[in-house]
Design an enzyme around this catalytic site. Structure first.
Site, PDB file in Angstrom:
ATOM      1  N   GLY A  98       4.400  -4.311  10.773  1.00 40.42           N
ATOM      2  CA  GLY A  98       5.740  -4.889  10.796  1.00 40.42           C
ATOM      3  C   GLY A  98       5.825  -6.230  10.113  1.00 40.42           C
ATOM      4  N   THR A 135       0.844  -1.198   0.000  1.00 40.95           N
ATOM      5  CA  THR A 135       0.000   0.000   0.000  1.00 40.95           C
ATOM      6  C   THR A 135       0.880   1.249   0.000  1.00 40.95           C
ATOM      7  OG1 THR A 135      -1.453  -1.326   1.416  1.00 40.95           O
ATOM      8  CG2 THR A 135      -2.134   0.943   0.998  1.00 40.95           C
ATOM      9  N   GLU A 178      10.406   1.498  11.306  1.00 45.41           N
ATOM     10  CA  GLU A 178       9.072   2.039  11.093  1.00 45.41           C
ATOM     11  C   GLU A 178       8.532   2.720  12.357  1.00 45.41           C
ATOM     12  OE1 GLU A 178       5.946  -0.912  10.107  1.00 45.41           O
ATOM     13  OE2 GLU A 178       6.680  -0.503   8.098  1.00 45.41           O
TER      14      GLU A 178
HETATM   15  C1  5RP Z   1       5.387  -3.223   7.006  1.00 47.14           C
HETATM   16  C2  5RP Z   1       4.029  -2.865   7.435  1.00 47.14           C
HETATM   17  C3  5RP Z   1       2.998  -2.748   6.376  1.00 47.14           C
HETATM   18  O1  5RP Z   1       2.395  -1.519   6.492  1.00 47.14           O
HETATM   19  C4  5RP Z   1       1.994  -3.845   6.513  1.00 47.14           C
HETATM   20  O2  5RP Z   1       2.672  -5.091   6.468  1.00 47.14           O
HETATM   21  C5  5RP Z   1       0.936  -3.777   5.414  1.00 47.14           C
HETATM   22  O3  5RP Z   1       1.479  -4.118   4.197  1.00 47.14           O
HETATM   23  P1  5RP Z   1       0.648  -4.075   2.846  1.00 47.14           P
HETATM   24  O4  5RP Z   1       0.359  -2.650   2.554  1.00 47.14           O
HETATM   25  O5  5RP Z   1       1.583  -4.688   1.832  1.00 47.14           O
HETATM   26  O6  5RP Z   1      -0.588  -4.892   3.039  1.00 47.14           O
HETATM   27  O7  5RP Z   1       3.746  -2.671   8.590  1.00 47.14           O
HETATM   28  O8  5RP Z   1       6.255  -3.410   8.087  1.00 47.14           O
END
Ligand code: 5RP
Length: 196
Positions: free
Chosen positions: A95, A31, A103
């Site tokens: 995470g 995302t 992060e």
């Molecule tokens: C990475 C994160 C991401 O925001 C979480 O894993 C969501 O990922 P995606 O947007 O691919 O669904 O916390 O450490």
């Protein structure tokens, strides 16, 4: 019918409205990647970005956005990132992508956390998604990020505090004490906005 990726893209585009002039914090994941693509279209508005991972830094640079160190940036107005799970109270599990500690530090330096998700991420009780806990390697041979399965997180703030107290834990992927301030959720009916 929109695909999950289309919902992610819609919410990522909606987040552009929250991008201030100056410096912005950018998260990690699919995302967040859609958000970087959208940022590319308005890159003249921002001076630089602080990235929560090497992958994000590389992607930002590729679209022509200057990436600076957190120490150089100091406090930021806004941090935009996805989540693995989020509650109506804006507590999150994050995470899953492995960028956990960096992060959490970048998020802590931002005045506002804008969470961008598709509708599959909203839950009543967190814990179905394995909770990442980063530990000092000595505390668990080999693995530095443990995935804790089978949780039912009824009090995210208390659990975050408790896990942070365990010796050897670097960070936990619960963002509850400092949750999201705004959540933009891509749904079949469009992007919905929740505020704290
Ligand atoms: C990475 C994160 C991401 O925001 C979480 O894993 C969501 O990922 P995606 O947007 O691919 O669904 O916390 O450490």
């Amino acid at each position: 019918m929109m695909t999950q990726d289309e919902m992610k893209q819609a919410t990522a585009r909606a987040a552009i409205e929250y991008v201030p002039a100056g410096i912005i914090g950018v998260g990690t994941g699919s995302t967040a990647n859609f958000f970087i693509d959208a940022l590319a279209d308005i890159k003249g508005r921002i001076d630089a970005a602080v990235a929560s991972s090497v992958a994000t830094a590389d992607r930002l640079k590729k679209v022509g956005i200057r990436v600076i160190d957190l120490n150089e940036a100091g406090e930021m107005e806004v941090y935009v990132d996805g989540a693995d799970e989020i509650t109506q109270h804006m507590a999150m599990i994050k995470g899953g992508g492995g960028a956990l500690t960096r992060e959490k530090i970048v998020a802590a330096c931002a005045k506002k956390f804008v969470c961008i998700i598709d509708q599959t991420k909203l839950v009543d009780v967190m814990g179905k998604f394995p909770l990442p806990v980063e530990v000092i390697p000595m505390a668990r041979s080999y693995n530095v990020i443990l995935d804790v399965h089978g949780m039912s997180i009824l009090d995210p703030v208390a659990m975050e505090t408790e896990i942070n107290q365990i010796v050897g834990v670097v960070t936990v992927g619960l963002f509850a004490r400092r949750g999201a301030d705004v959540c933009l959720m891509g749904t079949q009916e469009g992007v919905q906005t929740f505020k704290r």
